[in-house]
Each structure stands twice: as C-alpha cells, then as structure tokens.
Motif scaffolding. Structure first.
Motif, PDB file in Angstrom:
ATOM      1  N   GLN A  93       0.953  -1.078   0.016  1.00 29.87           N
ATOM      2  CA  GLN A  93      -0.085   0.019   0.151  1.00 29.87           C
ATOM      3  C   GLN A  93       0.885   1.241   0.033  1.00 29.87           C
ATOM      4  OE1 GLN A  93      -3.035  -0.293   2.885  1.00 29.87           O
ATOM      5  NE2 GLN A  93      -2.845  -2.437   3.091  1.00 29.87           N
ATOM      6  N   VAL A  94       0.642   2.135  -0.724  1.00 27.29           N
ATOM      7  CA  VAL A  94       1.339   3.594  -0.995  1.00 27.29           C
ATOM      8  C   VAL A  94       0.122   4.398  -0.619  1.00 27.29           C
ATOM      9  CG1 VAL A  94       2.826   4.815  -2.525  1.00 27.29           C
ATOM     10  CG2 VAL A  94       2.695   2.221  -2.642  1.00 27.29           C
ATOM     11  N   ASP A  95       0.756   5.639  -0.198  1.00 28.00           N
ATOM     12  CA  ASP A  95      -0.088   6.922   0.267  1.00 28.00           C
ATOM     13  C   ASP A  95       0.040   8.053  -0.880  1.00 28.00           C
ATOM     14  OD1 ASP A  95       2.241   8.275   0.916  1.00 28.00           O
ATOM     15  OD2 ASP A  95       1.424   8.444   2.825  1.00 28.00           O
ATOM     16  N   ALA A  96      -0.520   9.065  -0.799  1.00 22.28           N
ATOM     17  CA  ALA A  96      -0.459  10.107  -1.766  1.00 22.28           C
ATOM     18  C   ALA A  96       0.827  10.617  -2.119  1.00 22.28           C
ATOM     19  CB  ALA A  96      -1.545  11.125  -1.641  1.00 22.28           C
ATOM     20  N   SER A  97       1.702  10.365  -0.825  1.00 22.03           N
ATOM     21  CA  SER A  97       3.004  11.097  -0.972  1.00 22.03           C
ATOM     22  C   SER A  97       4.000  10.179  -1.326  1.00 22.03           C
ATOM     23  CB  SER A  97       3.656  11.494   0.395  1.00 22.03           C
ATOM     24  OG  SER A  97       2.421  12.431   1.163  1.00 22.03           O
ATOM     25  N   GLY A  98       3.505   9.023  -1.954  1.00 23.65           N
ATOM     26  CA  GLY A  98       4.548   7.994  -2.708  1.00 23.65           C
ATOM     27  C   GLY A  98       5.221   7.161  -1.216  1.00 23.65           C
ATOM     28  N   VAL A  99       4.668   7.131  -0.128  1.00 20.48           N
ATOM     29  CA  VAL A  99       5.325   6.345   1.038  1.00 20.48           C
ATOM     30  C   VAL A  99       4.529   5.169   0.910  1.00 20.48           C
ATOM     31  CG1 VAL A  99       5.705   6.226   3.469  1.00 20.48           C
ATOM     32  CG2 VAL A  99       5.849   8.637   2.275  1.00 20.48           C
ATOM     33  N   SER A 100       5.449   3.841   0.933  1.00 24.81           N
ATOM     34  CA  SER A 100       4.842   2.518   1.076  1.00 24.81           C
ATOM     35  C   SER A 100       4.708   2.326   2.680  1.00 24.81           C
ATOM     36  CB  SER A 100       6.083   1.402   0.600  1.00 24.81           C
ATOM     37  OG  SER A 100       5.982   1.965  -1.009  1.00 24.81           O
TER      38      SER A 100
END
Length: 258
Positions: free
Chosen positions: A139-146
């Motif tokens: 899963q990855v958030d809108a900031s590109g952080v997994s």
C-alpha cells in the motif's frame, strides 16, 4: 477654631495619613521573605518535575479506529518515554517515535494534566496497492510512501501492476522499475473520486504507456504520468459520453470509442 475657619475634612485626612506610622521591612525581614518564596517555588518544582505526585498514569491515543493500527501499538512504540513525571516527558521524542510507525502520517502530542499523556495520530491512506512479483500488495499513500504489505489490496484502491513492453524492458537501465511504479502511483493519487472508485487496475506498459482498467470493462489510455490534473479533468468530461475506450494521452485531443 481660633481663627474662626472650619477645618477641611480632606486636608485633615491627608494630614492623618502623613502622620501615620509606615510599615517598613527590615533587611532581615526581606531576606526571610525571599528565602520563604524560594522554598515554596523549590517545593513546587520538586513536586512537578521530580516527585511521583504528577507521574504519567495513562497514555490516551486518538486516531486508531481499526485493528490495522491499535492504541497498544502506539503505546509500545512510545515505550519508556512515557514514564515518570508528566512535566519531564520529551514530547518531541514521543512524536518522533509515533511517526516512525509506518502507518502513521502525522502525530500530535501534548500533556493532559495531571496524569495523562495525550497522543493523536493521523493514519496514512492508501491511494494505490502495488502488486509485487511475489503476489503481495504494498500500500502506498499520496506522498509515495509505502507503509504496509498484505496478501490482498484494500477495497476500492487501484492496483498498480507492471506489465512492461519489450521496449520498456530494454531501457530498464534508463528508467528503473521503481520510477515506473512511482509514476503509476502519482496517476492513481491524482484520479478524481468518481474515477478512482471505478479503477480496478493501473497497468504500466512503459513510462509513456499507462492504462487504467475500469469496472464494467472500460479502459483508459493515460499515457505518461505528466499533466495528471489536466488529464483527470478531461477524462471526467469524456466519461459523460458513451464508450468503452477513453484516450487522454494527449489531453488537448482526447478520444472516445467503443
């Protein structure tokens, strides 16, 4: 009175005040009061900063409504920083420890007198789930952080999958797979809600060839992860027309077919 004039009451009052004895502190009295004040302040400081009277007795955690991130996990991450007097807790240290939890995007920490350390967390929200070679979904958030890897993607989140063309494989040394995934995630993050909830997959064939597969069988040729905002607006307008294939690779000249 002898001169026949009546006395002014205000003048008499002022004269009485001037003639009244004034209280004066001796040097010894000033020293005693100073020592007494310092003693009181010292006792208060000891009670607040060093005694167990105002020790932390509870860590109250907000922002953990599901089992993905529990209050106990947050407390475990804080560890011994929440021990001892509440006034001496390192709030920045606690904040950094909580924000080190992968699922936490942001944390706020403050003292809830007299005995509670208050912690509020904001969890990361997945905008895409990247399918790995092992079949797991990161899963990855809108900031590109997994921030999490699980056996299945979250419901309603587009799945990013690399289905590279031979041309893309040939230039792997120029544009890495990580960069391709990052581009696809930026596409997923920029999708309007009306499209995102219908986007089952984001397929990456190459940097310039990203494709969306929508529920119901429709497809969207997106192209490269550039001009995402403009492409999203154009796609919303296109989807008001009947069709099964939408092309926004060139947003100034979109197309609908099928």
């Amino acid at each position: 009175m002898a001169d026949g004039r009546s006395a002014d009451p205000l003048e008499e009052e002022l004269e009485d005040e001037e003639s009244a004895p004034r209280l004066r502190l001796s040097r010894r009295g000033i020293v005693v009061l100073s020592v007494l004040g310092a003693t009181v302040l010292g006792v208060l400081a000891w009670l607040v900063f060093f005694s167990s009277v105002l020790n932390v007795r509870d860590v109250a955690v907000q922002g953990t409504p599901d089992e993905k991130l529990t209050s106990d996990q947050v407390r475990e991450a804080i560890g011994g920083l929440a021990g001892g007097p509440l006034a001496r807790v390192d709030l920045d240290g606690v904040k950094h420890r909580v924000e080190a939890i992968p699922r936490v995007a942001k944390a706020e920490v403050w003292r809830g007198w007299p005995h509670t350390l208050q912690v509020k967390v904001v969890q990361r929200t997945a905008v895409a789930a990247v399918k790995g070679d092992d079949g797991q979904f990161t899963q990855v958030d809108a900031s590109g952080v997994s921030f999490a890897t699980e056996a299945a993607p979250p419901a309603g989140v587009p799945v990013v999958e690399l289905r590279l063309s031979q041309q893309a494989k040939d230039v792997d040394g120029v544009i890495s797979r990580a960069q391709l995934v990052q581009g696809a995630v930026s596409v997923a993050a920029g999708l309007p809600q009306e499209v995102s909830k219908r986007a089952g997959s984001v397929l990456v064939h190459s940097y310039d060839d990203i494709e969306l597969q929508l529920s119901g069988g429709a497809t969207v040729r997106w192209g490269s992860p550039e001009q995402n905002d403009r492409k999203a607006r154009v796609l919303l307008a296109l989807m008001k027309q009947k069709g099964t294939s939408f092309d926004v690779t060139a947003p100034e000249a979109p197309a609908v077919s099928g």
